[in-house]
Motif scaffolding. Structure first.
Motif, short mmCIF file in Angstrom:
data_model
loop_
_atom_site.label_atom_id
_atom_site.label_comp_id
_atom_site.label_asym_id
_atom_site.label_seq_id
_atom_site.Cartn_x
_atom_site.Cartn_y
_atom_site.Cartn_z
N ILE A 92 0.85 -1.19 0.00
CA ILE A 92 0.00 0.00 0.00
C ILE A 92 0.89 1.24 0.00
CG2 ILE A 92 -1.65 1.36 1.34
CD1 ILE A 92 -2.90 -1.21 2.29
N GLU A 93 1.98 1.19 0.76
CA GLU A 93 2.92 2.30 0.78
C GLU A 93 3.58 2.49 -0.58
OE1 GLU A 93 5.72 2.06 3.97
OE2 GLU A 93 4.22 1.53 5.46
N ILE A 94 3.92 1.38 -1.25
CA ILE A 94 4.53 1.47 -2.57
C ILE A 94 3.54 2.05 -3.57
CG2 ILE A 94 5.75 0.21 -4.38
CD1 ILE A 94 7.13 0.32 -1.63
N LEU A 95 2.27 1.64 -3.44
CA LEU A 95 1.23 2.18 -4.31
C LEU A 95 1.09 3.69 -4.11
CD1 LEU A 95 -0.92 1.43 -6.41
CD2 LEU A 95 -2.52 1.07 -4.53
N GLY A 96 1.22 4.14 -2.86
CA GLY A 96 1.19 5.57 -2.58
C GLY A 96 2.34 6.28 -3.26
N GLY A 97 3.54 5.67 -3.20
CA GLY A 97 4.69 6.26 -3.89
C GLY A 97 4.52 6.31 -5.39
N PHE A 98 3.90 5.26 -5.96
CA PHE A 98 3.66 5.23 -7.40
C PHE A 98 2.67 6.33 -7.80
CE2 PHE A 98 1.49 3.75 -11.23
CZ PHE A 98 2.55 3.33 -12.02
N GLY A 99 1.61 6.48 -7.00
CA GLY A 99 0.63 7.53 -7.28
C GLY A 99 1.26 8.91 -7.20
N SER A 100 2.16 9.10 -6.24
CA SER A 100 2.86 10.38 -6.12
C SER A 100 3.71 10.65 -7.34
CB SER A 100 3.74 10.37 -4.86
OG SER A 100 2.96 10.30 -3.69
N ALA A 101 4.35 9.61 -7.85
CA ALA A 101 5.20 9.77 -9.03
C ALA A 101 4.37 10.14 -10.26
CB ALA A 101 5.98 8.48 -9.29
N VAL A 102 3.17 9.56 -10.37
CA VAL A 102 2.28 9.91 -11.48
C VAL A 102 1.91 11.39 -11.41
CG1 VAL A 102 -0.01 9.54 -12.48
CG2 VAL A 102 1.36 7.58 -11.78
N LEU A 103 1.58 11.86 -10.21
CA LEU A 103 1.25 13.28 -10.04
C LEU A 103 2.44 14.17 -10.37
CD1 LEU A 103 -0.95 13.42 -6.81
CD2 LEU A 103 -1.62 13.99 -9.14
N LEU A 104 3.62 13.70 -9.99
CA LEU A 104 4.83 14.47 -10.27
C LEU A 104 5.02 14.62 -11.78
CD1 LEU A 104 7.07 15.69 -8.48
CD2 LEU A 104 8.42 13.64 -8.92
N ALA A 105 4.75 13.55 -12.53
CA ALA A 105 4.86 13.60 -13.99
C ALA A 105 3.81 14.56 -14.58
CB ALA A 105 4.69 12.20 -14.58
N MET A 106 2.61 14.55 -14.03
CA MET A 106 1.56 15.45 -14.51
C MET A 106 1.93 16.91 -14.26
SD MET A 106 -1.77 13.26 -13.28
CE MET A 106 -2.94 14.54 -13.73
N VAL A 107 2.54 17.16 -13.11
CA VAL A 107 2.96 18.53 -12.80
C VAL A 107 4.04 18.98 -13.77
CG1 VAL A 107 4.26 19.87 -11.12
CG2 VAL A 107 2.33 18.53 -10.39
N ALA A 108 4.96 18.08 -14.11
CA ALA A 108 6.01 18.43 -15.06
C ALA A 108 5.39 18.84 -16.40
CB ALA A 108 6.95 17.24 -15.25
N ALA A 109 4.37 18.11 -16.84
CA ALA A 109 3.70 18.44 -18.09
C ALA A 109 3.01 19.80 -18.00
CB ALA A 109 2.69 17.35 -18.45
N LEU A 110 2.34 20.07 -16.87
CA LEU A 110 1.66 21.35 -16.68
C LEU A 110 2.66 22.51 -16.66
CD1 LEU A 110 -0.93 22.95 -16.05
CD2 LEU A 110 -0.53 22.48 -13.62
N MET A 111 3.78 22.31 -15.96
CA MET A 111 4.81 23.34 -15.90
C MET A 111 5.36 23.63 -17.30
SD MET A 111 6.94 22.11 -12.53
CE MET A 111 8.31 23.20 -12.89
N LEU A 112 5.58 22.58 -18.07
CA LEU A 112 6.13 22.75 -19.41
C LEU A 112 5.16 23.53 -20.30
CD1 LEU A 112 8.50 21.99 -21.27
CD2 LEU A 112 7.24 19.91 -21.88
#
Length: 316
Positions: A92-112
């Protein structure tokens, strides 16, 4: 068999006791980040600074992502004894980390996207106020990174004569740490861009630094996605512990041959193992497990032994 004797052979499926310190620190960081997020986004819009606005939206995603990390800690602890989870709740903790990474990628796209838009359609920037908020944001990020620094990575070495070292860290806490470090990096870029615009007249630096920050964040997101994804998909048969299992069979059971082997992670530093052997000798599963016990990271081991010739099979 009596109940007391049966209990001695019963396996516990709680392989991870959680990270209460990491959970507490993540909670504090979420609150601090959320407060700073509001200040930076409001300031970015009011002062027309893309670098500051990008940093604020970036921070907002981190507040959500670290909130997910915090929720993952809570759920993993709450359901630790739930029998529906065959190998515990650590993932469950790893799934939380994976979800955070997905959000991080989305933020990178928004910033770009937003940085490219501002580069093509620049506007006036209120540098003094934007620089002040940027410095405040950097200070907050540094404080949050300091709070998370002790728990984001633990090097835990096992050297049982094979010279292998295993790095066991909290992926969930590492995702929160990466978010904070990404925030700090974009804050530095934002401040540099604003200083360049104010003193050198290079207003184009503001959106360009937003693009650079987006690429940097994307790189971190990809790394975190790769690491957490490997764990979630049990794609770790190249881990050092797998070769250690093979070495034990080769050195301690030279006549035995491995016919099936599965190793996957069930805790931050713990692995489950299913091992099937074919051997001409009469070997009990308990004897095989005793040989493997030298590797403490193997916390749940299932052994099947097939004796060649009469094809008798023992499991344990």
């Amino acid at each position: 068999m009596s109940a007391s004797n049966l209990a001695a052979y019963t396996h516990s499926h709680v392989f991870h006791d959680g990270n209460r310190q990491g959970e507490r620190r993540t909670r504090v960081v979420v609150l601090i980040t959320a407060a700073m997020m509001v200040i930076e986004i409001a300031g970015g819009y009011a002062l027309n600074s893309m670098a500051l606005l990008a940093d604020g939206w970036h921070m907002s995603s981190h507040a959500v992502a670290m909130g997910m990390s915090l929720l993952a800690y809570v759920l993993a602890r709450r359901y630790a004894g739930d029998p529906r989870f065959a190998f515990g709740t650590w993932k469950i903790e790893i799934l939380g980390g994976f979800g955070s990474a997905v959000l991080l990628a989305m933020v990178a796209a928004l910033m770009l996207f937003q940085s490219a838009e501002r580069l093509l359609s620049p506007g006036p920037i209120h540098y003094d106020e934007a620089i002040l908020i940027g410095v405040l944001g950097l200070a907050v990020n540094v404080a949050c990174a300091w709070l998370l620094r002790d728990g984001h990575s633990h090097g835990h070495g096992h050297d049982h004569g094979h010279g292998h070292g295993h790095a066991h860290h909290d992926v969930n806490l590492r995702s929160a740490y990466v978010h904070v470090i990404a925030d700090a990096a974009t804050s530095v870029l934002a401040i540099a861009a604003l200083l360049g615009g104010k003193y050198l007249g290079a207003s184009w630096l503001d959106p360009v630094m937003g693009i650079v920050g987006a690429l940097l964040v994307a790189r971190w997101a990809i790394g975190l996605l790769r690491e957490s994804g490997r764990i979630l998909l049990d794609a770790e048969m190249d881990a050092p512990v797998v070769q250690e299992v093979r070495d034990v069979v080769r050195d301690c059971l030279p006549d035995a041959r491995i016919t099936d082997l599965h190793v996957w992670r069930v805790g931050r530093g713990g692995y489950a193992c299913i091992l099937a052997l074919a051997t001409p000798d009469a070997i009990s599963p308990e004897a095989v497990r005793s040989h493997l016990a030298v590797h403490e990271e193997l916390v749940h081991v299932t052994v099947e032994v097939t004796r060649l010739g009469d094809q008798a099979s023992l499991q344990g």
